[in-house]
Motif scaffolding. Structure first.
Motif, short mmCIF file in Angstrom:
data_model
loop_
_atom_site.label_atom_id
_atom_site.label_comp_id
_atom_site.label_asym_id
_atom_site.label_seq_id
_atom_site.Cartn_x
_atom_site.Cartn_y
_atom_site.Cartn_z
N ASP A 76 0.52 -1.34 -0.09
CA ASP A 76 0.08 0.39 -0.32
C ASP A 76 0.99 1.40 -0.15
O ASP A 76 0.43 2.38 -0.13
CB ASP A 76 -0.58 -0.17 1.12
CG ASP A 76 -0.49 0.21 2.38
OD1 ASP A 76 0.14 -0.87 2.75
OD2 ASP A 76 -0.28 -0.14 3.41
N ARG A 77 2.02 0.97 0.35
CA ARG A 77 3.57 2.45 0.24
C ARG A 77 4.32 1.59 -0.75
O ARG A 77 5.45 1.43 -0.77
CB ARG A 77 3.53 2.96 1.66
CG ARG A 77 2.32 3.06 2.65
CD ARG A 77 2.48 2.92 4.17
NE ARG A 77 2.81 1.22 4.66
CZ ARG A 77 3.32 0.60 5.32
NH1 ARG A 77 4.91 1.20 5.98
NH2 ARG A 77 2.99 -0.53 5.46
N ALA A 78 3.81 2.80 -1.39
CA ALA A 78 5.54 2.75 -2.69
C ALA A 78 6.43 3.37 -2.56
O ALA A 78 5.71 4.49 -2.11
CB ALA A 78 5.03 2.96 -3.89
N MET A 79 7.31 3.23 -2.59
CA MET A 79 8.43 4.45 -2.66
C MET A 79 9.45 4.62 -3.68
O MET A 79 9.95 3.82 -4.77
CB MET A 79 9.75 3.69 -1.67
CG MET A 79 10.84 4.23 -0.54
SD MET A 79 10.49 5.00 0.53
CE MET A 79 11.87 5.48 1.65
N VAL A 80 9.52 5.84 -4.25
CA VAL A 80 10.74 6.04 -5.51
C VAL A 80 11.66 6.95 -4.17
O VAL A 80 11.84 7.20 -3.67
CB VAL A 80 10.01 6.97 -6.03
CG1 VAL A 80 10.73 7.90 -7.04
CG2 VAL A 80 8.42 6.83 -6.49
N ALA A 114 6.87 5.08 -12.39
CA ALA A 114 6.21 3.91 -13.39
C ALA A 114 5.81 2.32 -11.85
O ALA A 114 4.87 2.06 -11.87
CB ALA A 114 6.15 4.32 -14.49
N ARG A 115 7.06 1.94 -11.98
CA ARG A 115 7.14 0.82 -11.24
C ARG A 115 6.35 0.78 -9.93
O ARG A 115 5.60 -0.43 -9.37
CB ARG A 115 8.50 0.70 -11.40
CG ARG A 115 8.98 -0.86 -10.43
CD ARG A 115 10.93 -1.33 -10.15
NE ARG A 115 10.73 -0.39 -9.61
CZ ARG A 115 11.74 -0.71 -8.62
NH1 ARG A 115 13.22 -1.61 -9.81
NH2 ARG A 115 12.58 0.71 -8.31
N ALA A 116 6.77 2.08 -9.47
CA ALA A 116 6.30 2.17 -8.14
C ALA A 116 4.38 1.76 -7.62
O ALA A 116 3.79 2.10 -7.23
CB ALA A 116 7.29 3.70 -6.97
N LEU A 117 4.05 3.16 -8.87
CA LEU A 117 2.55 2.85 -8.82
C LEU A 117 2.00 1.49 -10.03
O LEU A 117 0.90 1.29 -10.07
CB LEU A 117 2.28 4.49 -10.17
CG LEU A 117 2.31 5.63 -10.24
CD1 LEU A 117 2.12 6.67 -10.83
CD2 LEU A 117 1.14 6.29 -8.78
N MET A 118 2.99 0.68 -10.13
CA MET A 118 2.20 -0.55 -10.77
C MET A 118 1.00 -1.62 -10.21
O MET A 118 0.09 -1.79 -10.73
CB MET A 118 3.22 -1.35 -11.50
CG MET A 118 3.01 -2.64 -11.84
SD MET A 118 2.14 -2.16 -13.42
CE MET A 118 1.80 -3.58 -13.70
N ALA A 119 1.81 -1.73 -8.73
CA ALA A 119 0.34 -2.54 -7.71
C ALA A 119 -0.22 -1.82 -7.35
O ALA A 119 -0.87 -2.01 -6.34
CB ALA A 119 1.84 -2.78 -6.46
N ARG A 120 -0.69 -0.33 -7.68
CA ARG A 120 -2.10 0.64 -7.36
C ARG A 120 -1.59 1.04 -5.69
O ARG A 120 -1.95 0.51 -5.31
CB ARG A 120 -2.97 0.14 -7.34
CG ARG A 120 -3.77 -0.29 -9.00
CD ARG A 120 -4.69 -1.17 -8.98
NE ARG A 120 -4.94 -1.09 -10.59
CZ ARG A 120 -5.62 -0.56 -10.90
NH1 ARG A 120 -6.13 1.18 -10.92
NH2 ARG A 120 -5.85 -0.84 -12.63
N PRO A 121 -0.35 1.50 -5.48
CA PRO A 121 -0.83 1.93 -3.92
C PRO A 121 -0.83 2.98 -3.39
O PRO A 121 -1.71 3.81 -4.34
CB PRO A 121 1.34 2.27 -4.24
CG PRO A 121 1.30 3.01 -5.25
CD PRO A 121 0.60 1.81 -6.25
#
Ligand SMILES: Nc1ncnc2c1ncn2[C@@H]1O[C@H](COP(=O)(O)OP(=O)(O)OP(=O)(O)O)[C@@H](O)[C@H]1O
Ligand SMILES: [Mg+2]
Lengths: 282, 269
Positions: free
Chosen positions: A82-86, A158-165
């Motif tokens: 639920d929490r992606a990081m860039v 884009a990679r961080a958003l892929m899992a719908r965080p």
């Protein structure tokens, strides 16, 4: 309390101490912050005031010494999808192409197990949509080291958003980019945050960037690391570059810069400067 | 006054590049000049061929070795020993190095002892190896193993530790578990560096060949060199040493080729 009023991120009485040898650094002291769903919050402050530490605790990458971080009312206990990081650099996988990097999460058990075939199809569609949204269509088969810094950060986003965080955490993601590329990235990330209703917590050194992007700017101060002040940004949700010239924008920028200067503990020592100027070079 | 011409010429710029042809020419000169110099000194008659044989003498002795002796057999058995010793050490060092580089308790347990043993000279283990393993093939392979394994483990652990933390943490925030981080991030990320480590340690395995063939051998390139020494056949010693060097060089080039072939992203710009 209604569902709507539960904050997306609730930071309560957060403390973080680092023991290094025999001295102890208080990286965060009694930090409290509540962030609403789809809100964009930026963190600014002098170097060493605990911005990265706060972000990493919310990301579950660093344990707190005391206090809690809750997401949608549930205390976190580590990293989660639920929490992606860039990150600022080096986080892309150089052995994977752009497309493979973006689809990386699809290889992980967590995402495989829950997937039905229609999920897989939807995921393929999402990857394509993200690639198009980020303007990566012409470099899909390239490797990260063939791309410019700005392009690499687009892939990372884009990679961080892929899992719908629900939450996107960014630590100086545009710190290494030139001013023009950065402006493009600002509008891109604003666009994405509105489109996906992602909640953003974004660390930066650049006060202009902090104001331009955020609903609220959090000013932190060092020794001990703490939240010093929170500023509401008096600009409409849809931003454009011209707003940077408005009175409100410039006034807020001046105010925040003064706040950073006052808390940084670094002053220009005029006597010392004079001494430096008068001393012969050889 | 600083002479600027040297800076303007791209070949002498700091970390500058050479054209392909110039590069080849200079490399060839670097190889041929010492040979020429050797030839000149040895053919001049000032030095007894017992101490320094001429290049044709060395080639003759290699030819004779091939025709009358068992050069191919010697090469075969030496390659077998080096490759087996190297593969055994790689088979153990790869998993152990990855574990040491990944998990702190395993590092704390294995690193001090490995660090300690790697300073012990492999040659000094010969009596022990003969006592424990015997004097047949196993003993020779064991010496090559001892000579390479401990260095290899530590170098692989270091390669693994150099994987950027950001790559690992990015995977964590995408929901990767511990095994997935090891297999899908750490190993692929460290692979090019690990292959380089293997290339370097393979070179060391070749240099341990003579030491290994000190153990009751009756065949092999290293053994042939030792035997030639007993009969003062300096030309054969030269031939043996040069052959070992050539085989080392060939394996090294193979590793480089595999590197280019397996990790195309490193070479594409
Ligand atoms: N792993 C660590 N071990 C020891 N001390 C640490 C560690 N990480 C951070 N610190 C200390 O905690 C304090 C806050 O660090 P942090 O990186 O959060 O600051 P920051 O606001 O992100 O600074 P910058 O703007 O320079 O990135 C600093 O004094 C730093 O030295
Ligand atoms: Mg930081």
């Amino acid at each position: 309390m209604t569902i709507m009023s539960i904050p997306r991120i609730q930071i309560e009485a957060l403390d973080k101490r680092f023991e290094t040898g025999d001295c102890e650094v208080i990286a965060l002291q009694d930090a409290n912050l509540s962030i609403a769903p789809a809100e964009f919050v930026t963190l600014v402050g002098a170097s060493g005031c605990g911005k990265s530490t706060l972000l990493r605790i919310v990301g579950g990458l660093e344990p707190a010494s005391s206090g809690t971080v809750s997401v949608d009312g549930k205390p976190i206990s580590g990293p989660g999808i639920d929490r992606a990081m860039v990150f600022q650099h080096y986080s892309l996988y150089p052995w994977l192409t752009v497309t493979e990097n973006i689809k990386f999460c699809r290889q992980l058990k967590m995402h495989r197990d829950v997937s039905t075939s229609s999920d897989v199809e939807a995921a393929g569609g999402r990857a394509d949509a993200l690639i198009r949204l980020m303007g990566l269509g012409h470099v899909m088969q390239a490797y990260p080291n063939q791309l410019s810094g700005g392009m690499q950060q687009r892939v990372a986003i884009a990679r961080a958003l892929m899992a719908r965080p629900r939450i996107l955490l960014m630590d100086e993601p545009f710190g290494a980019l030139d001013a023009q590329t950065r402006e493009v990235m600002h509008d891109l990330i604003l666009h994405v945050s509105i489109l996906e209703k992602t909640t953003l917590l974004f660390v930066t050194h650049d006060v202009e960037e902090a104001i331009y992007l955020a609903h609220r700017v959090v000013l932190m101060a060092p020794r001990p690391g703490r939240i010093e002040a929170i500023y509401e940004v008096p600009l409409p949700d849809h931003r454009d570059q011209d707003m940077k010239q408005t009175q409100e924008f410039l006034a807020l920028k001046k105010q925040i810069l003064a706040g950073i200067r006052a808390t940084s503990g670094m002053q220009t020592d005029h006597d010392l400067l004079e001494q430096l100027g008068n001393a012969p070079a050889h | 006054m600083i002479d600027n011409t040297i800076i303007r010429r791209p070949s002498w710029r700091i970390r500058g590049n050479l054209g392909r042809r110039t590069h080849l020419l200079i490399s060839l000169a670097g190889l041929l000049l010492p040979v020429g110099w050797w030839w000149w000194i040895s053919a001049g008659g000032a030095v007894d061929p017992i101490f320094l044989p001429t290049p044709p003498l060395v080639i003759d002795s290699a030819w004779e070795w091939l025709r009358d002796g068992d050069l191919l057999g010697d090469i075969g058995i030496s390659v077998y020993r080096v490759v087996t010793g190297f593969l055994m050490s790689a088979a153990l060092a790869l998993p152990l190095g990855v574990l040491i580089g990944t998990y702190a308790p395993i590092k704390a347990f294995f690193e001090p002892i490995t660090d300690f043993i790697r300073y012990m000279p492999a040659a000094a283990f010969i009596p022990l190896v003969m006592l424990w393993v015997g004097i047949d093939e196993g003993a020779k392979i064991a010496i090559i193993f001892i000579g390479t394994f401990f260095q290899m483990v530590l170098m692989i652990a270091e390669d693994v530790r150099r994987v950027p933390m950001e790559q690992i943490e990015a995977a964590q925030t995408m929901g990767a578990d511990r095994d997935e981080i090891v297999m899908r991030v750490i190993v692929p990320s460290a692979k090019p560096a690990i292959l380089n480590t293997l290339r370097v340690t393979m070179g060391w395995a070749w240099t341990y060949l003579v030491v290994a063939e000190l153990v009751a051998a009756n065949s092999g390139l290293g053994f042939a060199v030792l035997k030639a020494q007993r009969f003062l056949q300096t030309d054969k010693i030269f031939a043996g040493i040069i052959l070992i060097g050539l085989f080392g060089l060939v394996t090294d080039q193979c590793f480089r080729w595999i590197h280019r072939y397996s990790f195309p992203w490193l070479y594409r710009k």
